[in-house]
Structure formats: C-alpha cells, structure tokens
Design a protein around this motif. Structure first.
Motif, PDB file in Angstrom:
ATOM      1  N   GLU A  73       0.357  -0.534   0.276  1.00 39.30           N
ATOM      2  CA  GLU A  73       0.512  -0.414  -0.230  1.00 39.30           C
ATOM      3  C   GLU A  73       0.698   1.619  -0.016  1.00 39.30           C
ATOM      4  O   GLU A  73       0.677   2.497  -0.881  1.00 39.30           O
ATOM      5  N   ARG A  74       1.623   1.071   1.222  1.00 40.22           N
ATOM      6  CA  ARG A  74       3.019   2.267   0.748  1.00 40.22           C
ATOM      7  C   ARG A  74       3.318   2.630  -0.102  1.00 40.22           C
ATOM      8  O   ARG A  74       3.047   3.925  -1.130  1.00 40.22           O
ATOM      9  N   ALA A  75       4.294   1.410  -0.744  1.00 39.16           N
ATOM     10  CA  ALA A  75       4.539   1.685  -1.962  1.00 39.16           C
ATOM     11  C   ALA A  75       3.490   1.918  -3.438  1.00 39.16           C
ATOM     12  O   ALA A  75       3.694   3.043  -4.509  1.00 39.16           O
ATOM     13  N   ARG A  81      -0.023   5.384  -7.420  1.00 43.94           N
ATOM     14  CA  ARG A  81      -1.252   4.557  -8.170  1.00 43.94           C
ATOM     15  C   ARG A  81      -2.355   4.575  -6.579  1.00 43.94           C
ATOM     16  O   ARG A  81      -2.050   2.769  -6.565  1.00 43.94           O
ATOM     17  N   PRO A  82      -3.110   4.735  -5.839  1.00 44.26           N
ATOM     18  CA  PRO A  82      -3.063   3.752  -4.892  1.00 44.26           C
ATOM     19  C   PRO A  82      -4.710   3.628  -5.420  1.00 44.26           C
ATOM     20  O   PRO A  82      -5.289   2.176  -4.720  1.00 44.26           O
ATOM     21  N   GLN A  83      -5.309   3.567  -6.374  1.00 45.99           N
ATOM     22  CA  GLN A  83      -6.123   2.170  -7.184  1.00 45.99           C
ATOM     23  C   GLN A  83      -5.358   1.421  -6.857  1.00 45.99           C
ATOM     24  O   GLN A  83      -6.482  -0.034  -7.086  1.00 45.99           O
ATOM     25  N   VAL A  86      -5.868  -0.176  -3.747  1.00 45.55           N
ATOM     26  CA  VAL A  86      -7.450  -0.143  -3.603  1.00 45.55           C
ATOM     27  C   VAL A  86      -8.330  -1.630  -4.455  1.00 45.55           C
ATOM     28  O   VAL A  86      -8.403  -2.404  -3.439  1.00 45.55           O
ATOM     29  N   GLN A  87      -7.490  -1.728  -5.507  1.00 45.03           N
ATOM     30  CA  GLN A  87      -8.002  -3.355  -6.410  1.00 45.03           C
ATOM     31  C   GLN A  87      -6.826  -4.414  -5.062  1.00 45.03           C
ATOM     32  O   GLN A  87      -7.784  -5.455  -5.305  1.00 45.03           O
ATOM     33  N   MET A  88      -5.981  -4.387  -4.874  1.00 41.71           N
ATOM     34  CA  MET A  88      -4.962  -5.525  -4.460  1.00 41.71           C
ATOM     35  C   MET A  88      -5.752  -5.561  -3.062  1.00 41.71           C
ATOM     36  O   MET A  88      -6.260  -6.793  -2.284  1.00 41.71           O
ATOM     37  N   GLU A  96     -11.784  -3.224   4.756  1.00 39.35           N
ATOM     38  CA  GLU A  96     -12.253  -1.380   5.436  1.00 39.35           C
ATOM     39  C   GLU A  96     -10.782  -0.787   4.772  1.00 39.35           C
ATOM     40  O   GLU A  96     -10.575   0.010   4.950  1.00 39.35           O
ATOM     41  N   LYS A  97      -9.831  -1.773   4.611  1.00 41.13           N
ATOM     42  CA  LYS A  97      -8.546  -0.974   4.142  1.00 41.13           C
ATOM     43  C   LYS A  97      -8.813  -0.073   2.670  1.00 41.13           C
ATOM     44  O   LYS A  97      -8.094   0.386   2.237  1.00 41.13           O
ATOM     45  N   ALA A  98      -9.447  -1.111   2.207  1.00 35.80           N
ATOM     46  CA  ALA A  98      -9.443  -0.647   0.581  1.00 35.80           C
ATOM     47  C   ALA A  98     -10.757   0.922   0.973  1.00 35.80           C
ATOM     48  O   ALA A  98      -9.892   1.198  -0.226  1.00 35.80           O
ATOM     49  N   HIS A  99     -11.292   0.693   1.443  1.00 37.75           N
ATOM     50  CA  HIS A  99     -11.818   2.082   1.643  1.00 37.75           C
ATOM     51  C   HIS A  99     -11.713   3.418   2.733  1.00 37.75           C
ATOM     52  O   HIS A  99     -11.141   4.621   2.106  1.00 37.75           O
ATOM     53  N   LYS A 100     -10.760   2.524   2.825  1.00 38.33           N
ATOM     54  CA  LYS A 100      -9.289   3.644   4.177  1.00 38.33           C
ATOM     55  C   LYS A 100      -8.326   4.992   2.682  1.00 38.33           C
ATOM     56  O   LYS A 100      -8.160   5.314   2.554  1.00 38.33           O
ATOM     57  N   VAL A 101      -8.062   3.569   2.042  1.00 38.20           N
ATOM     58  CA  VAL A 101      -7.166   3.859   0.550  1.00 38.20           C
ATOM     59  C   VAL A 101      -8.002   5.121   0.031  1.00 38.20           C
ATOM     60  O   VAL A 101      -7.196   5.909  -0.967  1.00 38.20           O
ATOM     61  N   ALA A 102      -9.075   4.333  -0.526  1.00 35.53           N
ATOM     62  CA  ALA A 102      -9.765   4.930  -1.869  1.00 35.53           C
ATOM     63  C   ALA A 102     -10.375   6.674  -1.069  1.00 35.53           C
ATOM     64  O   ALA A 102     -10.262   7.281  -2.383  1.00 35.53           O
TER      65      ALA A 102
END
Length: 103
Positions: A73-75, A81-83, A86-88, A96-102
């Motif tokens: 996620e950090r990288a 490429r935050p998307q 989210v996809q990962m 929950e982590k996908a939502h946080k990054v999105a």
C-alpha cells in the motif's frame, strides 16, 4: 561487481559514485527489497518526482505478491497508484483497508 554476485559492494560503489538509480536497480535485481526502498526514499528527496514512480510500482508489486500488504500500500501510494492499492485490498477481501485508501 553485480555480475560477480557482490551486490552489496556494487550498491555501495554506485552510491559513492552518485548513481542512485543504478544502486536501486542493483538492490532490486538482488531482491534486496528493503534496501531498495531505503535507497529509493533517500534518492527521492529533492529529485524529479517522476524518477521514482516506476521503482515504487515495482516494489509495490513485489510486496503485494509476497502478501506484505501494508508495504505494498505504501509503495503504491508513493508511485501515485492508490487505485492499485484499493484493487489489491478488494482482491484480498480487506474492504476496510480498501475504503481507507480510496478516501
């Protein structure tokens, strides 16, 4: 030095010569991901922003395939490429982590 499997010596040589791109590439080739990330973080300070993006994306892909999701996620975020992060997380049912990054 890299071809002789003396990667640490090669990395140090590249750093001393100011060839940070080659040092980062040598660390990645030797699968020294943590070292590569440290070098990349240092080299990114004050550098052209686009220089680091492909390296961070390669790191992120490695971390994701190794199930090191927080590092991935950090990288991904550092590679703009935050998307992909989210996809990962969606693919691994970490909603929950996908939502946080999105956000």
């Amino acid at each position: 030095l890299v071809s002789q499997r003396q990667v640490d010596a090669a990395i140090n040589h590249y750093i001393e010569a100011g060839a940070s791109t080659k040092a980062i590439d040598a660390a990645m080739t030797a699968r020294q991901w943590h070292k590569a990330e440290q070098l990349l973080d240092q080299a990114s300070i004050g550098a052209e922003p686009h220089f680091a993006l492909p390296f961070y994306e390669k790191l992120a892909s490695h971390y994701a395939s190794s199930r090191q999701y927080d590092q991935a996620e950090r990288a991904f975020i550092k590679s703009n490429r935050p998307q992909r992060a989210v996809q990962m997380y969606v693919e691994t049912a970490q909603y929950e982590k996908a939502h946080k990054v999105a956000k």
